[in-house]
Design a protein around this motif. Structure first.
Motif, PDB file in Angstrom:
ATOM      1  N   UNK A  74     -24.955  65.941  87.455  1.00  0.00           N
ATOM      2  CA  UNK A  74     -25.867  66.744  88.279  1.00  0.00           C
ATOM      3  C   UNK A  74     -25.594  68.240  88.099  1.00  0.00           C
ATOM      4  N   UNK A  75     -24.316  68.611  88.013  1.00  0.00           N
ATOM      5  CA  UNK A  75     -23.985  70.032  87.790  1.00  0.00           C
ATOM      6  C   UNK A  75     -24.543  70.507  86.448  1.00  0.00           C
ATOM      7  N   UNK A  76     -24.459  69.667  85.425  1.00  0.00           N
ATOM      8  CA  UNK A  76     -25.001  70.059  84.112  1.00  0.00           C
ATOM      9  C   UNK A  76     -26.515  70.176  84.171  1.00  0.00           C
ATOM     10  N   UNK A  77     -27.169  69.253  84.868  1.00  0.00           N
ATOM     11  CA  UNK A  77     -28.624  69.310  84.971  1.00  0.00           C
ATOM     12  C   UNK A  77     -29.079  70.597  85.658  1.00  0.00           C
ATOM     13  N   UNK A  78     -28.293  71.066  86.622  1.00  0.00           N
ATOM     14  CA  UNK A  78     -28.638  72.266  87.383  1.00  0.00           C
ATOM     15  C   UNK A  78     -28.513  73.547  86.552  1.00  0.00           C
ATOM     16  N   UNK A  79     -27.884  73.469  85.396  1.00  0.00           N
ATOM     17  CA  UNK A  79     -27.712  74.663  84.559  1.00  0.00           C
ATOM     18  C   UNK A  79     -28.985  75.040  83.816  1.00  0.00           C
ATOM     19  N   UNK A  80     -29.975  74.196  83.810  1.00  0.00           N
ATOM     20  CA  UNK A  80     -31.250  74.544  83.206  1.00  0.00           C
ATOM     21  C   UNK A  80     -31.482  73.941  81.840  1.00  0.00           C
ATOM     22  N   UNK A  81     -32.464  74.513  81.147  1.00  0.00           N
ATOM     23  CA  UNK A  81     -32.970  73.967  79.890  1.00  0.00           C
ATOM     24  C   UNK A  81     -31.868  73.776  78.850  1.00  0.00           C
ATOM     25  N   UNK A  82     -31.985  72.685  78.127  1.00  0.00           N
ATOM     26  CA  UNK A  82     -31.129  72.415  76.965  1.00  0.00           C
ATOM     27  C   UNK A  82     -32.049  71.997  75.824  1.00  0.00           C
ATOM     28  N   UNK A  83     -31.767  72.487  74.646  1.00  0.00           N
ATOM     29  CA  UNK A  83     -32.626  72.183  73.508  1.00  0.00           C
ATOM     30  C   UNK A  83     -32.389  70.778  72.958  1.00  0.00           C
ATOM     31  N   UNK A  84     -31.132  70.407  72.771  1.00  0.00           N
ATOM     32  CA  UNK A  84     -30.814  69.191  72.030  1.00  0.00           C
ATOM     33  C   UNK A  84     -30.046  68.178  72.872  1.00  0.00           C
ATOM     34  N   UNK A  85     -30.326  66.902  72.642  1.00  0.00           N
ATOM     35  CA  UNK A  85     -29.543  65.852  73.287  1.00  0.00           C
ATOM     36  C   UNK A  85     -28.080  65.933  72.850  1.00  0.00           C
ATOM     37  N   UNK A  86     -27.843  66.324  71.611  1.00  0.00           N
ATOM     38  CA  UNK A  86     -26.467  66.469  71.130  1.00  0.00           C
ATOM     39  C   UNK A  86     -25.701  67.472  71.987  1.00  0.00           C
ATOM     40  N   UNK A  87     -26.350  68.584  72.323  1.00  0.00           N
ATOM     41  CA  UNK A  87     -25.704  69.604  73.162  1.00  0.00           C
ATOM     42  C   UNK A  87     -25.436  69.062  74.563  1.00  0.00           C
ATOM     43  N   UNK A  88     -26.413  68.340  75.102  1.00  0.00           N
ATOM     44  CA  UNK A  88     -26.246  67.747  76.428  1.00  0.00           C
ATOM     45  C   UNK A  88     -25.074  66.772  76.443  1.00  0.00           C
TER      46      UNK A  88
END
Length: 132
Positions: A74-88
């Protein structure tokens, strides 16, 4: 898939898992993907030494709480847009390994709504800490 518990560094571990945790996130590199959120399914496996996760008094403090996995995501989701699933995946696995009791972690993400002719597209990463 062969269980990572067969890895020699994980032979003394138990595996905690979170399956198909559905989140809505702004993810993608294409312009149409940047205009709204997409459904992503996240799976996590944590490998924790039995010596650090075998309760003697049947108390939550003696183990890694499942809430840790959900709250970390949830904390990561709150950081906003991410381009790649690899980065996520890389972000989430790093955060999971930051827990002092976690020796290894596997994280996968899947976008189930990309193509109509398959279950989904995704990525997976597995990492083991050098120490612990």
């Amino acid at each position: 898939m062969l269980s990572a518990l067969h890895h020699p560094k994980l032979a003394d571990c138990r595996r905690l898992f979170l399956r198909n945790y559905e989140v809505m996130i702004n993810i993608g590199v294409h312009d149409f993907e940047k205009k709204g959120e997409q459904r992503v399914l996240i799976n996590v496996d944590l490998y924790i030494p039995l010596a650090l996760s075998t309760p003697m008094d049947d108390q939550l403090e003696e183990v890694v709480d499942y809430d840790f996995m959900r709250e970390t995501i949830a904390r990561r989701m709150a950081q906003g847009h991410v381009h790649l699933q690899e980065s996520l995946c890389d972000d989430v696995v790093r955060a999971m390994l930051a827990h002092p009791k976690v020796r290894a972690a596997r994280v996968s993400t899947m976008k189930p709504d990309v193509y109509p002719d398959c279950e989904g597209v995704g990525v997976e990463v597995f990492q083991i800490k050098e120490s612990l």
